[in-house]
Structure formats: C-alpha cells, structure tokens
Design a protein around this motif. Structure first.
Motif, PDB file in Angstrom:
ATOM      1  N   PHE A  43       0.854  -1.186   0.000  1.00  0.00           N
ATOM      2  CA  PHE A  43       0.000   0.000   0.000  1.00  0.00           C
ATOM      3  C   PHE A  43       0.888   1.233   0.000  1.00  0.00           C
ATOM      4  O   PHE A  43       1.799   1.351   0.825  1.00  0.00           O
ATOM      5  N   ALA A  44       0.626   2.148  -0.922  1.00  0.00           N
ATOM      6  CA  ALA A  44       1.370   3.406  -0.973  1.00  0.00           C
ATOM      7  C   ALA A  44       0.385   4.552  -1.081  1.00  0.00           C
ATOM      8  O   ALA A  44      -0.719   4.392  -1.597  1.00  0.00           O
ATOM      9  N   GLY A  45       0.773   5.710  -0.583  1.00  0.00           N
ATOM     10  CA  GLY A  45      -0.115   6.868  -0.678  1.00  0.00           C
ATOM     11  C   GLY A  45       0.497   8.082  -0.020  1.00  0.00           C
ATOM     12  O   GLY A  45       1.334   7.956   0.884  1.00  0.00           O
ATOM     13  N   GLY A  84      -5.315   8.580   3.720  1.00  0.00           N
ATOM     14  CA  GLY A  84      -6.173   7.585   4.359  1.00  0.00           C
ATOM     15  C   GLY A  84      -5.645   6.165   4.243  1.00  0.00           C
ATOM     16  O   GLY A  84      -6.398   5.203   4.379  1.00  0.00           O
ATOM     17  N   LYS A  85      -4.326   6.028   4.033  1.00  0.00           N
ATOM     18  CA  LYS A  85      -3.731   4.700   3.859  1.00  0.00           C
ATOM     19  C   LYS A  85      -3.844   3.846   5.122  1.00  0.00           C
ATOM     20  O   LYS A  85      -4.263   2.683   5.054  1.00  0.00           O
ATOM     21  N   VAL A 104       2.066  -4.868   3.013  1.00  0.00           N
ATOM     22  CA  VAL A 104       3.205  -3.988   3.228  1.00  0.00           C
ATOM     23  C   VAL A 104       2.730  -2.538   3.200  1.00  0.00           C
ATOM     24  O   VAL A 104       2.043  -2.117   2.271  1.00  0.00           O
ATOM     25  N   ASP A 105       3.075  -1.803   4.240  1.00  0.00           N
ATOM     26  CA  ASP A 105       2.713  -0.386   4.358  1.00  0.00           C
ATOM     27  C   ASP A 105       3.953   0.436   4.009  1.00  0.00           C
ATOM     28  O   ASP A 105       4.917   0.473   4.763  1.00  0.00           O
ATOM     29  N   LEU A 106       3.921   1.069   2.838  1.00  0.00           N
ATOM     30  CA  LEU A 106       5.064   1.857   2.383  1.00  0.00           C
ATOM     31  C   LEU A 106       5.006   3.279   2.937  1.00  0.00           C
ATOM     32  O   LEU A 106       3.927   3.792   3.222  1.00  0.00           O
ATOM     33  N   PRO A 107       6.147   3.930   3.078  1.00  0.00           N
ATOM     34  CA  PRO A 107       6.168   5.290   3.624  1.00  0.00           C
ATOM     35  C   PRO A 107       5.346   6.265   2.788  1.00  0.00           C
ATOM     36  O   PRO A 107       5.348   6.204   1.558  1.00  0.00           O
ATOM     37  N   GLY A 108       4.623   7.144   3.464  1.00  0.00           N
ATOM     38  CA  GLY A 108       3.904   8.209   2.774  1.00  0.00           C
ATOM     39  C   GLY A 108       4.568   9.528   3.084  1.00  0.00           C
ATOM     40  O   GLY A 108       4.758   9.877   4.248  1.00  0.00           O
ATOM     41  N   TYR A 109       4.956  10.265   2.050  1.00  0.00           N
ATOM     42  CA  TYR A 109       5.684  11.494   2.339  1.00  0.00           C
ATOM     43  C   TYR A 109       5.210  12.653   1.488  1.00  0.00           C
ATOM     44  O   TYR A 109       5.998  13.449   0.996  1.00  0.00           O
ATOM     45  N   GLY A 110       3.924  12.743   1.302  1.00  0.00           N
ATOM     46  CA  GLY A 110       3.392  13.839   0.505  1.00  0.00           C
ATOM     47  C   GLY A 110       3.636  15.207   1.107  1.00  0.00           C
ATOM     48  O   GLY A 110       3.961  16.158   0.405  1.00  0.00           O
ATOM     49  N   SER A 134      -5.389   7.115  -2.691  1.00  0.00           N
ATOM     50  CA  SER A 134      -5.474   8.520  -3.101  1.00  0.00           C
ATOM     51  C   SER A 134      -6.797   9.118  -2.632  1.00  0.00           C
ATOM     52  O   SER A 134      -7.859   8.521  -2.818  1.00  0.00           O
ATOM     53  N   ASP A 135      -6.724  10.270  -1.994  1.00  0.00           N
ATOM     54  CA  ASP A 135      -7.921  10.978  -1.538  1.00  0.00           C
ATOM     55  C   ASP A 135      -8.775  11.330  -2.759  1.00  0.00           C
ATOM     56  O   ASP A 135      -8.303  11.993  -3.679  1.00  0.00           O
ATOM     57  N   ILE A 136     -10.022  10.892  -2.771  1.00  0.00           N
ATOM     58  CA  ILE A 136     -10.891  11.093  -3.929  1.00  0.00           C
ATOM     59  C   ILE A 136     -11.115  12.572  -4.234  1.00  0.00           C
ATOM     60  O   ILE A 136     -11.411  12.947  -5.369  1.00  0.00           O
ATOM     61  N   ARG A 137     -10.905  13.432  -3.242  1.00  0.00           N
ATOM     62  CA  ARG A 137     -11.082  14.876  -3.453  1.00  0.00           C
ATOM     63  C   ARG A 137      -9.857  15.512  -4.097  1.00  0.00           C
ATOM     64  O   ARG A 137      -9.946  16.618  -4.648  1.00  0.00           O
TER      65      ARG A 137
END
Length: 219
Positions: free
Chosen positions: A34-36, A41-42, A81-87, A120-123
């Motif tokens: 999972f990436a985001g 909301g991951k 697997v939970d991948l890092p989120g760095y947006g 991905s946030d639908i908004r």
C-alpha cells in the motif's frame, strides 16, 4: 476464483519494519504493498481491511512513517506492506530523495511483490506523488489498483465522475490497472478491495506448478 484460498485479513499481525530493501523479510511467498501520500487515508484503509483499529498507526504528523512496514496474514508467506507516505513530510529534500531511492528499489526488485495499491484521496486524486507511483508501477510491470479513499466526503455522482476521470487518465497505462472508490468510515468498497488482494495473493495453478518444479530442482 472458486479454487482460491481464503485470505485471513483479520488475522494480520505486525512482522517487522525495514529502512531499506536489504532489511526486508526473506523475498518469498506473496505480498501486496500500500502506498499513498500522507493524509490520503492509507492507515485507515489498512485498519479497515484487517478489522484492527491500530494495526497501521495513524499519525497527526504527516510523513512520520519512514519505514517499510510488513504485516503477516495468518502466515509469514502472505503479507501486507505499508510503504512510507511522504506527501507533506517536512524533511530535507535530500532525505526525501533517499526515501524515493529505497522505494523505487523495493518496487523494482522485490520478487514476492504481486501488486501495488495506490491510496489517493478522492477529493485530490492524481497528485505528483500518485503520478510518480503510477509511473513506477508501469516501469516495474507491477499490477496497480487505485483506491480512491474518503468517498463518503462526496455525493455518489461526483464520486463516480472522479473515478471515471481517473480511469481515463490510466488509459495509456501499459499493464494491469484498476480503480475503485472506498470509504473506511462506512466500509464501502471493502469487498471489492478484498477480492482484488485475494486475486493477487493466491497463486493460480500455473504459478503453483512452477513453484513445485523449482522446489523439486532444489532438492
């Protein structure tokens, strides 16, 4: 699908965290990543999928998770697997680039990785991070499933239109790609997500035959 085994998503347990590819668990079995972007909301999606409120820790500090986190699904050979989120992570550019290097290496070289769920946030779909992940998935010939989260924040009409827009944006994607809406709050889209992950995590008869031949040759 009738011959596929049942994946025990609610049996998920934390296995380990890895800062780089070489620290990951043995590259055997099957896993889905999972990436985001941060705040997409991951963690909520993973927690809803596994029916565990605190499996994937949610943080009020975006980008705090900097490790590749592995969770077993009943057995170590089947993993999420939970991948890092760095947006929105407030870290130096040099550190972001280092994260991207390790993430790209994981996607390109991890043989047990069977598919990528892009949250991905639908908004706010298809931001820069999302497009980068889509390109990496294509370059790595990795099956892709885009999870448009927080669908409860939009009415059904706009939510459907956004999903169609994302599907159109993927029309030139060279590989397997799918899109769905999802709401962790209302648990909408959960069965569809489980179905896609089960498809990826359970080998078909051809895969099993190949694995058996490899095992016989190694004896």
């Amino acid at each position: 699908m009738s011959d596929r085994i049942t994946i025990k998503f609610n049996a998920a347990q934390f296995l380990t965290s890895a800062p780089t590819l070489k620290h990951c668990p043995p590259d055997t079995g099957a896993e889905v990543a999972f990436a985001g972007r941060s705040n997409a909301g991951k963690s909520s999606a993973i927690n809803t999928l596994t029916q565990q409120k605190k499996l994937a820790r949610t943080s009020k500090t975006p980008g705090r998770t900097q490790l590749i986190n592995f969770f077993t699904l009943g057995e170590e050979q089947t993993r999420l697997v939970d991948l890092p989120g760095y947006g929105f992570a407030k870290v130096p550019l040099e550190q972001k680039l280092e994260w991207q290097k390790h993430l790209a290496k994981y996607l390109e070289e991890r043989k047990s990785l069977k598919g990528l769920v892009l949250v991905s946030d639908i908004r706010h779909p298809l931001q820069e991070f999302d497009r980068m992940m889509i390109q990496w998935a294509e370059d790595s010939q990795m099956p892709l499933h885009i999870l448009l989260t927080k669908a409860d924040k939009l009415k059904k009409g706009p939510a459907k239109n956004t999903m169609l827009d994302v599907k159109r944006a993927l029309k030139d994607f060279q590989g397997e790609a799918s899109v769905q809406t999802f709401s962790a709050l209302k648990k909408e889209g959960l069965d569809q997500l489980k179905s896609r992950l089960t498809e990826w995590l359970t080998p078909d008869e051809a895969d099993q035959a190949i694995e058996e031949l490899i095992d016989q040759d190694s004896e």
